[in-house]
Design a protein around this motif. Structure first.
Motif, PDB file in Angstrom:
ATOM      1  N   LEU A   1       0.805  -0.983  -0.038  1.00  0.00           N
ATOM      2  CA  LEU A   1       0.165  -0.026   0.003  1.00  0.00           C
ATOM      3  C   LEU A   1       0.723   1.247  -0.046  1.00  0.00           C
ATOM      4  O   LEU A   1       0.513   2.338  -0.724  1.00  0.00           O
ATOM      5  CB  LEU A   1      -1.113  -0.147   1.469  1.00  0.00           C
ATOM      6  N   SER A   2       2.196   1.196   0.778  1.00  0.00           N
ATOM      7  CA  SER A   2       2.723   2.458   0.909  1.00  0.00           C
ATOM      8  C   SER A   2       3.457   2.655  -0.651  1.00  0.00           C
ATOM      9  O   SER A   2       3.396   3.865  -0.932  1.00  0.00           O
ATOM     10  CB  SER A   2       3.781   2.099   2.096  1.00  0.00           C
ATOM     11  N   GLU A   3       4.018   1.728  -1.296  1.00  0.00           N
ATOM     12  CA  GLU A   3       4.525   1.794  -2.525  1.00  0.00           C
ATOM     13  C   GLU A   3       3.530   2.192  -3.579  1.00  0.00           C
ATOM     14  O   GLU A   3       4.036   3.115  -4.284  1.00  0.00           O
ATOM     15  CB  GLU A   3       4.988   0.582  -2.988  1.00  0.00           C
ATOM     16  N   THR A   4       2.320   1.950  -3.420  1.00  0.00           N
ATOM     17  CA  THR A   4       1.426   2.214  -4.364  1.00  0.00           C
ATOM     18  C   THR A   4       0.982   3.557  -4.082  1.00  0.00           C
ATOM     19  O   THR A   4       0.874   4.465  -5.170  1.00  0.00           O
ATOM     20  CB  THR A   4       0.100   1.398  -3.950  1.00  0.00           C
ATOM     21  N   ILE A   5       0.833   4.248  -2.970  1.00  0.00           N
ATOM     22  CA  ILE A   5       0.620   5.544  -2.736  1.00  0.00           C
ATOM     23  C   ILE A   5       1.884   6.479  -3.110  1.00  0.00           C
ATOM     24  O   ILE A   5       1.623   7.469  -3.802  1.00  0.00           O
ATOM     25  CB  ILE A   5       0.474   5.973  -1.173  1.00  0.00           C
ATOM     26  N   SER A   6       2.953   5.987  -2.861  1.00  0.00           N
ATOM     27  CA  SER A   6       4.480   6.813  -3.469  1.00  0.00           C
ATOM     28  C   SER A   6       4.152   6.693  -4.835  1.00  0.00           C
ATOM     29  O   SER A   6       4.439   7.887  -5.502  1.00  0.00           O
ATOM     30  CB  SER A   6       5.576   5.879  -2.925  1.00  0.00           C
ATOM     31  N   TYR A   7       3.779   5.683  -5.525  1.00  0.00           N
ATOM     32  CA  TYR A   7       3.646   5.518  -7.068  1.00  0.00           C
ATOM     33  C   TYR A   7       2.507   6.471  -7.642  1.00  0.00           C
ATOM     34  O   TYR A   7       2.930   7.368  -8.556  1.00  0.00           O
ATOM     35  CB  TYR A   7       3.475   4.158  -7.457  1.00  0.00           C
ATOM     36  N   MET A   8       1.762   6.683  -6.988  1.00  0.00           N
ATOM     37  CA  MET A   8       0.534   7.303  -7.349  1.00  0.00           C
ATOM     38  C   MET A   8       0.707   8.814  -7.288  1.00  0.00           C
ATOM     39  O   MET A   8       0.371   9.830  -8.150  1.00  0.00           O
ATOM     40  CB  MET A   8      -0.739   7.034  -6.697  1.00  0.00           C
ATOM     41  N   ILE A   9       1.608   9.225  -6.067  1.00  0.00           N
ATOM     42  CA  ILE A   9       2.056  10.808  -5.856  1.00  0.00           C
ATOM     43  C   ILE A   9       2.879  11.247  -6.883  1.00  0.00           C
ATOM     44  O   ILE A   9       3.032  11.978  -7.319  1.00  0.00           O
ATOM     45  CB  ILE A   9       2.552  10.903  -4.367  1.00  0.00           C
ATOM     46  N   ASP A  10       4.042  10.119  -7.129  1.00  0.00           N
ATOM     47  CA  ASP A  10       4.989  10.390  -8.144  1.00  0.00           C
ATOM     48  C   ASP A  10       4.176  10.683  -9.697  1.00  0.00           C
ATOM     49  O   ASP A  10       4.756  11.661 -10.154  1.00  0.00           O
ATOM     50  CB  ASP A  10       6.071   9.281  -8.302  1.00  0.00           C
ATOM     51  N   GLU A  11       3.416   9.591 -10.023  1.00  0.00           N
ATOM     52  CA  GLU A  11       2.577   9.916 -11.020  1.00  0.00           C
ATOM     53  C   GLU A  11       2.085  11.467 -11.344  1.00  0.00           C
ATOM     54  O   GLU A  11       1.827  11.939 -12.271  1.00  0.00           O
ATOM     55  CB  GLU A  11       1.599   8.901 -11.484  1.00  0.00           C
ATOM     56  N   ARG A  12       1.006  11.641 -10.294  1.00  0.00           N
ATOM     57  CA  ARG A  12       0.672  12.873 -10.007  1.00  0.00           C
ATOM     58  C   ARG A  12       1.550  14.117 -10.300  1.00  0.00           C
ATOM     59  O   ARG A  12       1.291  15.189 -11.024  1.00  0.00           O
ATOM     60  CB  ARG A  12      -0.395  13.310  -8.722  1.00  0.00           C
ATOM     61  N   GLU A  13       2.573  14.102  -9.487  1.00  0.00           N
ATOM     62  CA  GLU A  13       3.789  15.112  -9.706  1.00  0.00           C
ATOM     63  C   GLU A  13       4.240  15.352 -11.187  1.00  0.00           C
ATOM     64  O   GLU A  13       4.231  16.261 -11.786  1.00  0.00           O
ATOM     65  CB  GLU A  13       4.805  14.901  -8.859  1.00  0.00           C
ATOM     66  N   SER A  14       4.489  13.888 -12.060  1.00  0.00           N
ATOM     67  CA  SER A  14       4.962  14.029 -13.244  1.00  0.00           C
ATOM     68  C   SER A  14       3.950  14.530 -14.155  1.00  0.00           C
ATOM     69  O   SER A  14       4.403  15.213 -15.026  1.00  0.00           O
ATOM     70  CB  SER A  14       5.456  12.849 -13.510  1.00  0.00           C
ATOM     71  N   LYS A  15       2.697  14.217 -13.993  1.00  0.00           N
ATOM     72  CA  LYS A  15       1.600  14.668 -14.721  1.00  0.00           C
ATOM     73  C   LYS A  15       1.399  16.233 -14.586  1.00  0.00           C
ATOM     74  O   LYS A  15       1.318  17.015 -15.557  1.00  0.00           O
ATOM     75  CB  LYS A  15       0.324  14.427 -14.362  1.00  0.00           C
ATOM     76  N   ALA A  16       1.664  16.919 -13.387  1.00  0.00           N
ATOM     77  CA  ALA A  16       1.604  18.301 -13.416  1.00  0.00           C
ATOM     78  C   ALA A  16       2.962  18.852 -13.981  1.00  0.00           C
ATOM     79  O   ALA A  16       2.676  20.050 -14.569  1.00  0.00           O
ATOM     80  CB  ALA A  16       1.401  18.680 -11.673  1.00  0.00           C
ATOM     81  N   LEU A  17       3.978  18.346 -13.919  1.00  0.00           N
ATOM     82  CA  LEU A  17       5.008  18.773 -14.476  1.00  0.00           C
ATOM     83  C   LEU A  17       5.054  18.953 -16.082  1.00  0.00           C
ATOM     84  O   LEU A  17       5.050  19.861 -16.735  1.00  0.00           O
ATOM     85  CB  LEU A  17       6.524  18.164 -14.103  1.00  0.00           C
ATOM     86  N   TYR A  18       4.372  17.761 -16.483  1.00  0.00           N
ATOM     87  CA  TYR A  18       3.988  17.516 -18.147  1.00  0.00           C
ATOM     88  C   TYR A  18       3.140  18.560 -18.515  1.00  0.00           C
ATOM     89  O   TYR A  18       3.365  19.288 -19.544  1.00  0.00           O
ATOM     90  CB  TYR A  18       3.626  16.232 -18.269  1.00  0.00           C
ATOM     91  N   GLU A  19       2.109  18.953 -17.703  1.00  0.00           N
ATOM     92  CA  GLU A  19       0.975  20.040 -18.043  1.00  0.00           C
ATOM     93  C   GLU A  19       1.524  21.452 -18.047  1.00  0.00           C
ATOM     94  O   GLU A  19       1.207  22.101 -18.881  1.00  0.00           O
ATOM     95  CB  GLU A  19      -0.264  19.776 -17.009  1.00  0.00           C
TER      96      GLU A  19
END
Length: 148
Positions: free
Chosen positions: A115-133
């Protein structure tokens, strides 16, 4: 052994565990007779600050059903105690609604992650999406400026 045993500390943990079990209504002694149970538990209650007395009490009066459970509880307590010393190994908790936990759990099983790894992964994905946007909007603005 990974974690150091602290005799005084562990005797206190054992005392706390046994008293909690007793207050929950479980028979922590090897005796069936109620009056004998009460007198033996009174001895345990009085020996709270005496680790040697607690260990002696456990050796003499503990129910045969409890030694394994007691050892497991103390082992878990020892692990939490030593892991809590460092910020990186200390466990943190968050409150989730059941529906959110269920979705997160299913997703983490699908991803083969904790669960911890999944939450970290989701946060990383959201941050990279925001950077891309932000990069895309900057490029759009520069293209608009070029075409003017």
């Amino acid at each position: 052994m990974k974690y150091q045993k602290l005799e005084n500390q562990e005797a206190n943990w054992k005392w706390l565990y046994l008293i909690r079990k007793y207050r929950e209504g479980e028979n922590i002694t090897r005796y069936e007779e109620k009056s004998l149970q009460e007198s033996v538990v009174t001895i345990l209650l009085e020996s709270q600050n005496y680790p040697e007395k607690i260990e002696n009490w456990i050796g003499q009066h503990l129910s045969p059903a409890l030694p394994i459970k007691l050892d497991q509880a103390i082992r878990a307590r020892r692990k939490r105690f030593f892991n809590a010393e460092k910020q990186s190994t200390k466990k943190k908790s968050i409150d989730l609604e059941y529906a959110v936990w269920l979705r997160l759990s299913k997703y983490s099983r699908k991803m083969h992650m904790t669960l911890s790894e999944t939450i970290s992964y989701m946060i990383d994905e959201r941050e990279s999406k925001a950077l891309y946007e932000s990069q895309m909007s900057a490029m759009k603005n520069s293209l608009k400026n070029l075409l003017k």
